[in-house]
Design an enzyme around this catalytic site. Structure first.
Site, PDB file in Angstrom:
ATOM      1  N   GLY A 173      -0.147  -0.537  -0.001  1.00 34.31           N
ATOM      2  CA  GLY A 173       0.245   0.742  -0.611  1.00 34.31           C
ATOM      3  C   GLY A 173       1.522   1.274   0.027  1.00 34.31           C
ATOM      4  CG  HIS A 174       1.473   2.542   4.096  1.00 29.39           C
ATOM      5  ND1 HIS A 174       0.281   2.069   4.570  1.00 29.39           N
ATOM      6  CD2 HIS A 174       1.413   3.896   4.224  1.00 29.39           C
ATOM      7  CE1 HIS A 174      -0.472   3.072   4.989  1.00 29.39           C
ATOM      8  NE2 HIS A 174       0.190   4.197   4.775  1.00 29.39           N
TER       9      HIS A 174
ATOM     10  N   GLY B  75       2.927   8.611  -2.182  1.00 32.55           N
ATOM     11  CA  GLY B  75       1.997   7.940  -3.083  1.00 32.55           C
ATOM     12  C   GLY B  75       1.181   8.911  -3.928  1.00 32.55           C
TER      13      GLY B  75
ATOM     14  CD  GLN C 199       0.735  13.725   1.755  1.00 31.70           C
ATOM     15  OE1 GLN C 199       0.059  13.948   2.739  1.00 31.70           O
ATOM     16  NE2 GLN C 199       1.224  12.525   1.500  1.00 31.70           N
TER      17      GLN C 199
END
Ligand code: AMP
Length: 281
Positions: free
Chosen positions: A35-36, A146, A152
């Site tokens: 994901g990162h 993401g 966030q």
């Protein structure tokens, strides 16, 4: 790939880069996964120079135990970032970012009164503070976050809009394990069995999305989620809400809302997991 630990060195180094290059920023807390790396890939597409940061930000943890148990493997993180093509990694110490206890307290109004903000008091104030610091230290042209942490993203959008940061924000899609479980550094704390059980989170979100798109009400989609979770005793549902991303306020009906998301948080063996789907994706 350049590795920098100090603020002064970071600023001096980036001064030279900014002359003729656009900068993309990928903030992380380490324990990196695909994901990162998808954020790094996206950053490389949109900017000439990609800066990743690894910093486990203590001010965004509302539970001491969660901070203490947060996985860390900086050497491996640096190796995968190098392979992914990051140009610079900023790895500051807590003292470097917080030489003294911060007194500034950023509030996001109604946006933090819901979901993650409600269940993790102080979390978004901590996120806002560290992201402001990173924006000021790196002064990126682009920043990448993401969809995994949907609320966030909108908190950071508020920072950028209201504080006039000259930064283009990009939201990257959620990268998942084969069984659908959203990749997360916290998954490292799950046993193989728990990883399988936790895939219920994604499966139930997919079912609820279809259910809503078939014309069923939000109330009945909540009942559906409750039923699905009642069958998997190892997972405890914390919340399931259908929200409008403008306010993150839970909706009673999808009529008239602009961008709708299904957001879910659940706990398994003391590990808290979150996931979401956009209704119209
Ligand atoms: P973290 O290290 O957990 O703070 O995450 C750093 C960034 O990676 C945040 O912008 C996250 O939203 C993003 N991220 C975390 N997990 C995923 C995922 N499974 N897919 C895409 N992005 C992710």
């Amino acid at each position: 790939m350049k590795i920098i630990h100090g603020i002064n060195e970071l600023r001096a180094f980036l001064k030279g880069i900014k002359i003729d290059k656009s900068i993309g920023l990928v903030p992380t807390m380490g324990a990196l996964h695909q994901g990162h790396l998808s954020l790094v890939e996206l950053a490389k597409k949109h900017s000439d120079f990609t800066v990743a940061t690894i910093f486990v930000n203590p001010t965004q943890f509302n539970k001491k135990e969660d901070l203490e148990k947060y996985p860390s493997n900086t050497d491996q993180d640096l190796a995968v970032l190098k392979q992914a093509g990051a140009d610079l990694v900023f790895v500051p110490s807590v003292k470097e970012i917080y030489p003294s206890k911060p007194e500034l307290n950023i509030s996001f109004g109604s946006l933090e009164g819901q979901l993650e903000g409600k269940f993790r008091p102080g979390h978004f104030a901590g996120v806002g503070l560290v992201v402001c610091k990173l924006f000021n230290l790196v002064r990126p042209d682009h920043a990448f976050f993401g969809q995994k942490d949907l609320q966030q993203f909108f908190i950071i959008k508020k920072l950028v809009d209201e504080l006039n940061f000259n930064i283009e924000l990009h939201m990257a899609p959620i990268i998942r394990e084969e069984n659908g479980l959203a990749m997360s550094s916290r998954n490292e704390r799950l046993s193989p069995d728990q990883r399988n059980e936790a895939s219920l989170i994604y499966r139930s979100l997919v079912k609820a999305k279809k259910y809503l798109n078939d014309g069923n009400s939000i109330a009945s989609s909540k009942a559906l989620i409750d039923e699905l979770f009642a069958e998997e005793l190892s997972l405890e549902l914390e919340y399931f809400e259908v929200i409008d991303t403008d306010s993150f306020e839970p909706l009673n009906s999808i009529e008239g809302a602009k961008t709708i998301a299904l957001c879910l948080a659940a706990e398994i063996g003391n590990v808290r997991l979150i996931d979401n789907l956009l209704l119209n994706d």
